[in-house]
Design an enzyme around this catalytic site. Structure first.
Site, short mmCIF file in Angstrom:
data_model
loop_
_atom_site.label_atom_id
_atom_site.label_comp_id
_atom_site.label_asym_id
_atom_site.label_seq_id
_atom_site.Cartn_x
_atom_site.Cartn_y
_atom_site.Cartn_z
CG ASP A 104 -10.23 0.15 4.93
OD1 ASP A 104 -10.04 -0.22 3.76
OD2 ASP A 104 -9.59 -0.28 5.91
CD GLN B 154 -3.74 -4.49 6.56
OE1 GLN B 154 -3.52 -3.55 5.82
NE2 GLN B 154 -4.41 -5.56 6.17
CE LYS C 272 -3.93 -2.31 2.07
NZ LYS C 272 -4.56 -2.79 3.29
#
Ligand code: NDP
Length: 299
Positions: A120, A97, A53
């Site tokens: 997200d 995460q 990422k």
């Protein structure tokens, strides 16, 4: 006709668009999109995801920050970091995460992220916007958003009136994919572990999205001839043919059988997977556009 949907190639297309829009935003406004990724613990798979990422963010010209925290980080310490990132004007997107260690309340952490930086798309504000059809200002979770781009770019048409079946109802994939398909005017059925006659329901699908986590659950004869299949599932199964102790990845759909009937189908790997990270970059770019008072780009 090529039936295999090349997720890697379509993800690269999206990345090229993100890079060019990012360059334009920086030169027009001076705003450099900023992405912060927070990871707790040493899980090797999560470390690999997070590293890629960061790499992709830098490729897009973004300001990229990573916070790597030890396994025993307290919830309070994590919430303090999120608070700092919420207040940092150089950061437009925050990603924590998952999964988090069991002593931390995942829901509490997700809801602590500023919804305007929730790339997200898991904050209730963004979930609410998505289900209300407020797609212009919502952050849509990356895997469902990527699945829709695969569908739209492959079919190259309005999806109105098509029968869509989504197998799986998780908050991360199944439900948001179903909301997106509904917003695109499909007639949507959501199936799950208690669904009866799953094979019959799948046979009604012009668009079949599998997000289950059961290797090759969906058989070839469950597929309507001419259907388009998006296989989100990623399952590791033993592959003794590759040598002792070896394994390989397969989806939730039996690809070799389904490809005999489907018009289009994503492979695993190389289908939905590469889209997820590309959409994280697209969401971060959108957050930066909105922070500059501009409308977010559409992909
Ligand atoms: P979850 O385990 O959260 O959800 C699975 C869903 O499948 C549940 O709704 C469950 O039903 C349903 N289900 C389970 N067994 C059956 C069955 N036999 N028949 C019908 N439905 C069933 O998984 P996720 O949504 O998080 O992930 C799904 C898959 O997608 C996994 O393989 C995951 O690895 C993959 N994935 C891939 C990503 C990518 O980037 N490519 C990103 C995210 C996930 P119920 O609700 O009743 O329990």
């Amino acid at each position: 006709m090529e039936q295999r949907i090349d997720g890697k190639a379509i993800a690269e297309e999206v990345m090229v668009e993100v890079k060019s829009l990012s360059t334009r935003l920086i030169s027009d406004t001076g705003v450099i999109p900023g992405l912060a990724v927070v990871i707790i613990g040493e899980d090797p798979a999560s470390q690999v995801y997070v590293a890629s990422k960061g790499k992709r963010a830098r490729e897009c010209g973004f300001h990229s920050v990573q916070h790597t925290l030890p396994d025993d980080t307290s919830q309070q310490a994590l919430l303090a970091i999120i608070d700092d990132l919420n207040n940092d004007p150089a950061i437009h997107g925050i990603l924590v995460q998952l999964p988090l260690p069991s002593h931390i309340d995942e829901g509490k952490v997700i809801q602590a992220i500023n919804p305007d930086k929730d790339v997200d798309g898991f904050h209730y504000i963004n979930v609410g916007k998505l289900t209300s059809g407020e797609l212009g200002t919502a952050f849509v979770p990356c895997t469902p958003a990527g699945s829709m781009i695969l569908l739209l770019r492959t079919l190259g048409r309005d999806l109105s009136g098509l029968n869509a079946v989504v197998v799986g109802r998780s908050n991360i994939v199944g439900k948001p994919v179903a909301s997106l398909l509904l917003a695109a005017n499909c007639t949507v059925t959501i199936a799950h572990s208690r669904t009866k006659k799953l094979d019959e329901i799948c046979r009604t699908a012009d668009i079949l999205v599998a997000a289950v986590g059961r290797p090759k659950l969906i058989k070839g004869d469950w597929v309507k001839p001419g259907a388009t299949i998006i296989d989100v599932g990623v399952n590791r199964i033993p592959a003794p043919e590759r040598g002792e102790g070896k394994s390989r990845l397969v989806g939730d759909v039996d690809y070799d059988e389904a490809v005999e009937r489907a018009a289009h189908i994503t492979p695993v790997p190389g289908g939905v997977g590469p889209m997820t990270i590309a959409l994280l970059m697209a969401n971060t770019l959108s957050a930066a556009y909105r922070s500059a008072g501009l409308e977010a780009p559409k992909f």
